[in-house]
Design a protein around this motif. Structure first.
Motif, mmCIF file in Angstrom:
data_model
loop_
_atom_site.group_PDB
_atom_site.id
_atom_site.type_symbol
_atom_site.label_atom_id
_atom_site.label_comp_id
_atom_site.label_asym_id
_atom_site.label_seq_id
_atom_site.Cartn_x
_atom_site.Cartn_y
_atom_site.Cartn_z
ATOM 1 N N GLU A 420 0.832 -1.220 0.000
ATOM 2 C CA GLU A 420 0.000 0.000 0.000
ATOM 3 C C GLU A 420 0.858 1.258 0.000
ATOM 4 O O GLU A 420 0.562 2.231 -0.699
ATOM 5 C CB GLU A 420 -0.947 -0.005 1.208
ATOM 6 N N ILE A 421 1.943 1.228 0.772
ATOM 7 C CA ILE A 421 2.830 2.408 0.803
ATOM 8 C C ILE A 421 3.509 2.569 -0.562
ATOM 9 O O ILE A 421 3.601 3.665 -1.105
ATOM 10 C CB ILE A 421 3.873 2.282 1.932
ATOM 11 N N MET A 422 3.974 1.461 -1.121
ATOM 12 C CA MET A 422 4.598 1.521 -2.451
ATOM 13 C C MET A 422 3.623 2.138 -3.451
ATOM 14 O O MET A 422 3.974 3.023 -4.230
ATOM 15 C CB MET A 422 5.010 0.107 -2.872
ATOM 16 N N ALA A 423 2.359 1.702 -3.401
ATOM 17 C CA ALA A 423 1.357 2.165 -4.370
ATOM 18 C C ALA A 423 1.011 3.639 -4.185
ATOM 19 O O ALA A 423 0.461 4.263 -5.110
ATOM 20 C CB ALA A 423 0.097 1.315 -4.265
ATOM 21 N N MET A 424 1.342 4.207 -3.023
ATOM 22 C CA MET A 424 1.064 5.642 -2.822
ATOM 23 C C MET A 424 1.883 6.510 -3.785
ATOM 24 O O MET A 424 1.583 7.695 -3.971
ATOM 25 C CB MET A 424 1.377 6.054 -1.372
ATOM 26 N N GLY A 425 2.903 5.924 -4.419
ATOM 27 C CA GLY A 425 3.703 6.669 -5.401
ATOM 28 C C GLY A 425 2.942 6.946 -6.694
ATOM 29 O O GLY A 425 3.455 7.626 -7.576
ATOM 30 N N GLY A 426 1.748 6.392 -6.821
ATOM 31 C CA GLY A 426 0.906 6.720 -7.979
ATOM 32 C C GLY A 426 1.333 6.055 -9.275
ATOM 33 O O GLY A 426 0.944 6.506 -10.357
ATOM 34 N N GLY A 427 2.126 4.982 -9.169
ATOM 35 C CA GLY A 427 2.586 4.291 -10.385
ATOM 36 C C GLY A 427 4.078 4.493 -10.557
ATOM 37 O O GLY A 427 4.536 5.619 -10.706
ATOM 38 N N THR A 428 4.842 3.401 -10.519
ATOM 39 C CA THR A 428 6.309 3.512 -10.589
ATOM 40 C C THR A 428 6.869 2.627 -11.700
ATOM 41 O O THR A 428 6.209 1.707 -12.184
ATOM 42 C CB THR A 428 6.978 3.102 -9.257
ATOM 43 N N LEU A 429 8.123 2.914 -12.059
ATOM 44 C CA LEU A 429 8.806 2.105 -13.065
ATOM 45 C C LEU A 429 9.299 0.793 -12.482
ATOM 46 O O LEU A 429 9.263 -0.242 -13.130
ATOM 47 C CB LEU A 429 10.017 2.872 -13.611
ATOM 48 N N VAL A 430 9.814 0.860 -11.257
ATOM 49 C CA VAL A 430 10.404 -0.349 -10.666
ATOM 50 C C VAL A 430 10.263 -0.319 -9.145
ATOM 51 O O VAL A 430 10.345 0.745 -8.527
ATOM 52 C CB VAL A 430 11.887 -0.516 -11.089
ATOM 53 N N THR A 431 10.034 -1.512 -8.598
ATOM 54 C CA THR A 431 10.020 -1.681 -7.148
ATOM 55 C C THR A 431 10.974 -2.818 -6.843
ATOM 56 O O THR A 431 10.857 -3.896 -7.437
ATOM 57 C CB THR A 431 8.601 -2.065 -6.675
ATOM 58 N N SER A 432 11.939 -2.573 -5.954
ATOM 59 C CA SER A 432 12.822 -3.676 -5.578
ATOM 60 C C SER A 432 12.404 -4.190 -4.207
ATOM 61 O O SER A 432 12.103 -3.406 -3.309
ATOM 62 C CB SER A 432 14.290 -3.232 -5.585
ATOM 63 N N VAL A 433 12.330 -5.506 -4.090
ATOM 64 C CA VAL A 433 11.899 -6.129 -2.840
ATOM 65 C C VAL A 433 12.958 -7.136 -2.435
ATOM 66 O O VAL A 433 13.330 -8.002 -3.231
ATOM 67 C CB VAL A 433 10.547 -6.856 -3.007
ATOM 68 N N TYR A 434 13.465 -7.003 -1.208
ATOM 69 C CA TYR A 434 14.518 -7.891 -0.729
ATOM 70 C C TYR A 434 13.919 -8.842 0.287
ATOM 71 O O TYR A 434 13.593 -8.457 1.409
ATOM 72 C CB TYR A 434 15.664 -7.056 -0.121
ATOM 73 N N SER A 435 13.730 -10.090 -0.143
ATOM 74 C CA SER A 435 13.124 -11.099 0.718
ATOM 75 C C SER A 435 13.367 -12.460 0.087
ATOM 76 O O SER A 435 13.490 -12.580 -1.138
ATOM 77 C CB SER A 435 11.616 -10.837 0.836
ATOM 78 N N ASN A 436 13.416 -13.488 0.947
ATOM 79 C CA ASN A 436 13.473 -14.866 0.439
ATOM 80 C C ASN A 436 12.211 -15.620 0.818
ATOM 81 O O ASN A 436 12.153 -16.838 0.695
ATOM 82 C CB ASN A 436 14.711 -15.585 1.011
ATOM 83 N N ASP A 437 11.202 -14.910 1.315
ATOM 84 C CA ASP A 437 9.974 -15.531 1.803
ATOM 85 C C ASP A 437 8.922 -15.502 0.680
ATOM 86 O O ASP A 437 8.291 -14.467 0.421
ATOM 87 C CB ASP A 437 9.505 -14.736 3.043
#
Ligand code: NAP
Length: 520
Positions: A420-437
Motif C-alpha cells: 500500500e505504501i509503495m502504491a502511494m507513489g501513484g505508479g512507478t517504473l520499478v520496485t525492488s523487494v529484498y526477501s526470500n519468503d
C-alpha cells in the motif's frame, strides 16, 4: 565554442541564431551551443517518410538487425570519446557514463540478435490463429506490420546515449525511420554519436535524423501513422500528449515519465545477513549512481519499523564515503547534477519533501565539489530523509527529486502495508523487494503488482549476477502505470509493437495462413 549541428535531410545543418548554451556542470564553463532555428520540419518529415520508411520496410528483420549490429559496434569502438563528452556535458564519472553508453550499445546488440532470429520476414505474426466459425473455413490471425510513418523520439537529459539507442533499436528493427531529439542541455554526446553512425555509412538514407534544439512545428505535423515516444518529466508529457494535432490525428504516443521508485526490505531478512548487506549496498548505489538522475533510482526506502534505525545507520555509513566533485578528479565517486536548473529544482524539491519528512543525512543546500574552485559546480551531496508515518508523508509520495535523495519509511512488516505504501507513489517504473519468503512476496505481488512496471527481487541467490534494480534491461519491460507515464518500452517484442500496426486477418484458413506467413 563548438556549435552543435542537426542531421536532417541527409546533411548537417548549423543554425545561425536562437542558441542555447551547453555548460560543463562541474566547472560551469560554457562548452557548446545548440539551436534548430531555420530547420524546415516539413522537409524533415518528408525525407523520413519518402526515403527512410520505404527503405526500412523493404528490408527483412535480419537485414535491419545488421544495422543495429553496426550501430552497436560504432558505440563500442568510440566508447572512450563518448565517455569524455559525457563527463564534460553531463558531469558523469566513468562508471556512470559507462552505464549510459554500454547500456546503449548492449541494447542495440540485443535487439540485433532478436532481428537475426526473426530472419527473412518483414512483419510479425502474433499468437496462434483462431477458428472464428463452425469450421476452419473462417479463420483469424493477428499480424503486426511496420507503421507507414515516422518515429519521433524526444529524450531526457540524463541518458544522452542509451535514451537514443534504446528507442532507435526498437523503431528501426520494427521498420520505422527515426527522428531523434536529445535534451538540448546535454546533447553533446548524442550529436557525436549520431555523427559517428552517419560517417560509418551503413544506414539507408532517411532512416535516422537528429534534431538538436527545439522541435519547432514538428509535432503539429505528425499524423496517424507516426509515433511520438517521449521520455522526460510528467509536466512536459502532459503538455505534449494533449496537443490538439496529436489528439485529432490519433498519433500514437508513448510516455516514460517520473517515478518514485521504492526499495522494500522484507521482514524475513535477518540483521547481519548477506541479504541485508545487499539491500544497503544496492540502495546506496541506486541513490547515488548518475547522481540520482535516473528514472529508476530509489526514492523511497521501506524498512520494517524495528530495523529502521539500523538500516539508516548503515546507509549513512555508506553515503558518507561518497566523494562528490568533478569526475575529472580520480578520487570523485559522484559528479554534479547536470544543469543549474536541475540543482534549483532539487533544492525546491528537498524543501517540499521536508513537509513530510526530516533530513537525517546531508543538507538541503548546494555542496562544494572536489576538484573545482569553491562555489563552482551544481553539486548536491547524497541526502537521506526519514518519515516515521508513511501515510502522512505527502510530498514523499508525489514529488520526484531528481537527485541523490531518498526517504526512509518505516512500516509494520506486513506485505499488505508495504504494497500500500509503495502504491502511494501513484505508479512507478520499478520496485525492488529484498526477501526470500515466497509467501510474503506472493502477498506483496497480489496487493501491489499493478502499481509498478517491474518488480526486482533482491536476494543472495541472484546477487552475483543481478545488475541492480536501476538497469532497464531490453529483455523485460521498461515503463510503468500512472505517474510513470503509462508507457511500455523494451520488453523484447513489446518494444517493437509501439512501431507496428496490429491487423486481424480473417478468411479461409489456408489463405489466412499463407498471407500471415504461418504456412510454409
Ligand atoms: P523534460 O524537461 O520534460 O525534457 C524532456 C525532453 O522534452 C527534452 O528533450 C526537452 O527538450 C523536451 N521538451 C520540453 N518541452 C518540449 C516541447 N514543448 N516540445 C517538444 N519537446 C519538448 O525532462 P528532463 O528534465 O530532460 O528529464 C528529467 C525527467 O525525465 C525526470 O522527471 C525523469 O524522471 C524523467 N525520465 C524518465 C525516464 C523513463 O524512462 N521513465 C527516463 C529518464 C528520465 P529541451 O531540452 O530542448 O527542452
Amino acid at each position: 565554442m563548438k556549435t552543435l549541428k542537426s542531421y536532417v535531410g541527409g546533411r548537417w545543418y548549423e543554425a545561425k541564431s536562437g542558441f542555447a548554451t551547453l555548460v560543463n556542470p562541474s566547472t560551469e564553463e560554457e562548452i557548446a551551443r545548440a539551436s534548430s532555428e531555420g530547420i524546415d520540419f516539413g522537409e524533415v518529415l518528408a525525407y523520413a517518410r519518402d526515403k527512410g520508411g520505404p527503405a526500412l520496410r523493404a528490408m527483412t528483420f535480419a537485414q535491419r538487425s545488421g544495422l543495429l549490429k553496426e550501430m552497436s559496434r560504432v558505440l563500442r569502438d568510440n566508447r572512450d570519446e563518448l565517455l569524455d563528452l559525457s563527463r564534460q556535458n553531463n558531469g558523469t564519472t566513468t562508471p556512470d557514463g559507462s552505464f549510459d553508453i554500454d547500456g546503449g550499445s548492449g541494447t542495440l546488440a540485443w535487439y540485433s540478435s532478436v532481428g537475426k532470429r526473426l530472419g527473412d520476414r518483414t512483419f510479425l505474426t502474433e499468437g496462434d490463429g483462431v477458428q472464428l466459425a463452425k469450421t476452419e473455413a473462417f479463420w483469424g490471425q493477428h499480424i503486426l506490420v511496420p507503421r507507414r510513418g515516422v518515429a519521433v523520439h524526444i529524450n531526457a537529459f540524463n541518458f544522452p546515449i542509451w535514451g537514443f539507442a534504446e528507442k532507435a533499436a526498437c523503431a528501426l528493427l520494427a521498420g520505422m525511420p527515426v527522428i531523434t531529439k536529445p535534451a538540448t542541455a546535454t546533447a553533446l554526446a548524442t550529436e557525436r554519436c549520431i555523427e559517428l553512425i552517419v560517417e560509418a555509412g551503413f544506414l539507408p538514407e532517411g532512416a535516422l535524423q537528429l534534431i538538436v534544439g527545439s522541435t519547432g512545428d514538428l509535432l503539429d505535423r505528425l499524423g496517424p501513422q507516426d509515433v511520438l515516444a517521449f521520455t522526460g518529466s510528467a509536466d512536459t508529457a502532459k503538455m505534449l500528449r494533449s496537443r490538439d494535432n496529436l489528439l485529432a490525428s490519433c498519433t500514437r504516443v508513448n510516455v516514460e515519465a517520473d517515478s518514485l521508485n521504492a526499495a522494500v526490505l522484507g521482514p524475513d531478512v535477518e540483521p547481519g545477513s548477506p541479504t541485508l548487506d545487499l539491500f544497503v549496498k544496492d540502495v546506496a548505489r541506486e541513490m547515488t549512481q548518475k547522481t540520482g538522475q535516473k528514472c529508476t533510482a530509489v526514492r523511497r526506502i521501506l524498512v520494517p519499523r524495528d530495523r529502521a534505525d539500523d538500516v539508516q545507520a548503515a546507509l549513512i555509513a555508506r553515503l558518507e564515503k561518497v566523494v562528490v566533485g568533478n569526475p575529472a578528479d580520480a578520487s570523485v565517486r559522484m559528479g554534479p547534477l547536470a544543469t543549474a536548473n536541475q540543482l534549483e529544482d532539487a533544492l525546491r524539491g528537498l524543501a517540499e519533501l521536508q513537509k513530510g519528512a526530516r533530513i537525517v543525512h546531508g543538507k538541503a543546500g548546494r555542496a562544494d565539489g572536489v576538484g573545482v574552485p569553491e562555489g563552482k559546480g551544481f553539486f548536491l551531496a547524497p541526502t537521506l530523509l526519514r518519515s516515521d508515518d508513511p501515510a502522512t508523508a505527502g510530498p514523499v509520495h508525489d514529488r520526484e527529486v531528481f537527485a541523490p535523495v531518498a526517504t526512509i519509511l518505516p512500516y509494520d512488516a506486513t506485505a499488505t502495508s508495504a504494497a500500500e505504501i509503495m502504491a502511494m507513489g501513484g505508479g512507478t517504473l520499478v520496485t525492488s523487494v529484498y526477501s526470500n519468503d515466497a509467501a510474503w512476496l506472493g502477498e506483496f505481488l497480489a496487493r501491489g503488482a499493478e502499481a509498478t512496471g517491474r518488480i526486482y527481487i533482491g536476494s543472495e541467490a541472484s546477487a552475483g549476477e543481478a545488475p541492480g534494480s536501476g538497469a532497464a534491461l531490453p529483455q523485460t519491460l521498461h515503463g510503468g502505470p500512472g505517474r510513470a507515464g503509462g508507457g511500455e518500452e523494451l520488453g523484447g517484442l513489446v518494444g517493437l509493437k509501439l512501431y507496428m500496426q496490429r491487423v486481424a486477418i480473417q478468411g479461409n484458413r489456408p489463405l489466412v495462413d499463407s498471407l500471415s506467413g504461418v504456412a510454409s
